[in-house]
Scaffold this active site. Sequence first.
Site, PDB file in Angstrom:
ATOM      1  N   GLU A  97       9.778   2.593  10.837  1.00 15.09           N
ATOM      2  CA  GLU A  97      10.832   3.554  10.536  1.00 15.09           C
ATOM      3  C   GLU A  97      10.141   4.929  10.547  1.00 15.09           C
ATOM      4  O   GLU A  97       9.324   5.197   9.671  1.00 15.09           O
ATOM      5  CB  GLU A  97      11.411   3.185   9.159  1.00 15.09           C
ATOM      6  CG  GLU A  97      12.434   4.125   8.626  1.00 15.09           C
ATOM      7  CD  GLU A  97      13.478   4.437   9.648  1.00 15.09           C
ATOM      8  OE1 GLU A  97      14.001   3.525  10.278  1.00 15.09           O
ATOM      9  OE2 GLU A  97      13.742   5.622   9.849  1.00 15.09           O
ATOM     10  N   CYS A 142      13.387  11.858   6.182  1.00 15.27           N
ATOM     11  CA  CYS A 142      13.456  11.596   7.625  1.00 15.27           C
ATOM     12  C   CYS A 142      14.880  11.778   8.110  1.00 15.27           C
ATOM     13  O   CYS A 142      15.118  11.973   9.290  1.00 15.27           O
ATOM     14  CB  CYS A 142      12.858  10.261   8.019  1.00 15.27           C
ATOM     15  SG  CYS A 142      13.226   8.932   6.952  1.00 15.27           S
ATOM     16  N   LYS A 167       0.861  -1.190   0.000  1.00 15.59           N
ATOM     17  CA  LYS A 167       0.000   0.000   0.000  1.00 15.59           C
ATOM     18  C   LYS A 167       0.891   1.231   0.000  1.00 15.59           C
ATOM     19  O   LYS A 167       1.466   1.614   1.018  1.00 15.59           O
ATOM     20  CB  LYS A 167      -0.920   0.042   1.224  1.00 15.59           C
ATOM     21  CG  LYS A 167      -2.013   1.103   1.043  1.00 15.59           C
ATOM     22  CD  LYS A 167      -2.390   1.835   2.308  1.00 15.59           C
ATOM     23  CE  LYS A 167      -1.610   3.080   2.608  1.00 15.59           C
ATOM     24  NZ  LYS A 167      -1.716   4.218   1.696  1.00 15.59           N
ATOM     25  N   GLU A 224       9.591  17.396  14.306  1.00  9.02           N
ATOM     26  CA  GLU A 224       9.910  17.163  12.891  1.00  9.02           C
ATOM     27  C   GLU A 224       8.984  18.033  12.031  1.00  9.02           C
ATOM     28  O   GLU A 224       7.760  17.938  12.133  1.00  9.02           O
ATOM     29  CB  GLU A 224       9.718  15.689  12.545  1.00  9.02           C
ATOM     30  CG  GLU A 224      10.166  15.381  11.128  1.00  9.02           C
ATOM     31  CD  GLU A 224      10.102  13.894  10.788  1.00  9.02           C
ATOM     32  OE1 GLU A 224       9.076  13.258  11.102  1.00  9.02           O
ATOM     33  OE2 GLU A 224      11.069  13.383  10.198  1.00  9.02           O
TER      34      GLU A 224
END
Length: 497
Positions: free
Chosen positions: A250, A284, A175, A385
């Site tokens: 992750e 990231c 997906k 973030e």
Amino acid sequence: MRTVYSNLIDGTWVPSVSGNVFENRNPADDADVIGVFQKSTAADAARAVDAARRAFAHWRLVPAPKRAELLFRAAQLLAERKEALARDMTREMGKVLDETRGDVQEAIDMTYFMAGEGRRQYGQTVPSELRDKFAMSIRQPVGVCAIITPWNFPMAIPSWKIIPALVCGNTVVFKPATLTPLSAINFVKILEEAGIPPGVVNLVTGGGGDVGNALLVSDAVRVVSFTGSTEVGRIVSEQAAPSFKKVHLEMGGKNVIMIMEDANLELAVEGCLWGGFGTSGQRCTAASRVVVHEKVYRQFLDQFVARAAALRVGDGLDPATQMGPSISRGQLDTVIKYVEIGRQEGARLACGGHALSSGAHARGFFHEPTIFADVAASMRIAQEEIFGPVVSVIPCRSYEQAVTIGNGVQYGLSASIYTQDVNRAFAAMRDMDTGIFYVNAPTIGAEVHLPFGGTKSTGNGHREAGTAALDVFSEWKSVYVDFSSKLQRAQIDTADL
Ligand code: UN1
């Protein structure tokens, strides 16, 4: 003509049973429709899982070197079509062509590397404590793997997960991110063309709430590999827990570059530009924090600001462009929100700070490269973030303070130090609580044959890439063969000298 793309289930390209579709547009030009994609539901996910479950019975028995031959072929096809794949990707998610070429290259590298594992997947053979007994460990496939991937590396990250899953003998339901279905379809088509049998790789496009959740709660799914935000990762973890799936996560990062007083400043500036504004900060691994020794702080900041302000922002397909748009309106809004938060927190806006919305930028989600200076380590812009072109520069007085600031966030993906002092470089390599560390290079640029992942809220103890990925996609089986023709009881019967 708007191309309508389908799901791949059991070797056939099919529409969603819902009959619903969604449109995807170019983030650099909202008038450019990339295509129309299936808005799938739990029912589509269930069909894909069922196909993968059935295909597993056959695929797990195909010898791994044979499985690998198909993967080598897939790597060749990716290499042959690299340019077209990169162009589609830039149109779909905005990063500049050099970077989308790099993204496809990372998928090529991973596919070649993992195909090599078809002839390795080493286990252990150890002496037994008993006579006439043989002891070894082997890797076994786990079963159906749900692969849930983000939009910032639309081909590289799926390859990090799907290719090791396949070489180990698992089957897959993939997906992809809602914002990058075309690159996912391009990738899966190549696997299909390389000869991966029907049902071994299934692709279902659509939202996380519909498709993703259905995969997470399905008993037939045995592995979930997810890359995305820490917030969503927590939900993935919770949803998958009752059925005891292997869960590989992750997640976020707030990566730091530490610049010491003896650093090569020009090199450090180059590194900060690439680490902070590459992929418009949407990695990231992005270097969203720069901690600089006070002795070189002014000098560094002047150069960094001048270079960042000169970056050319625009359509990633234009060779002159150095930084593309944010992926979506929502992501751009997040950037704008954090710039406002930074101002209110009292950080000094040293460059940028505005969305770009006129002229060539009128139809895309563009934002200026933005630097906040004199940032305090505790500010939200230095803790959270942002996933956009916003870098916080934080002064420090010593190496020790840089390490404390560097480690003082909830994430632990990547960190780096610029110094000429080998002792400090090694100390930092030891002291930074991250899964990846660089010396005299920025926080981005991981290569596929070493483990990728992070500590603290970045991960859950697993790694992808490298041979570490095999641990996510296989189970260890320890095998004992007793050829003594008598019952030998371990730990009770002792072998004679
Ligand atoms: C990511 O940021 O989501 O090391 C992946 C890098 C790339 C991969 C980044 N090779 O920056």
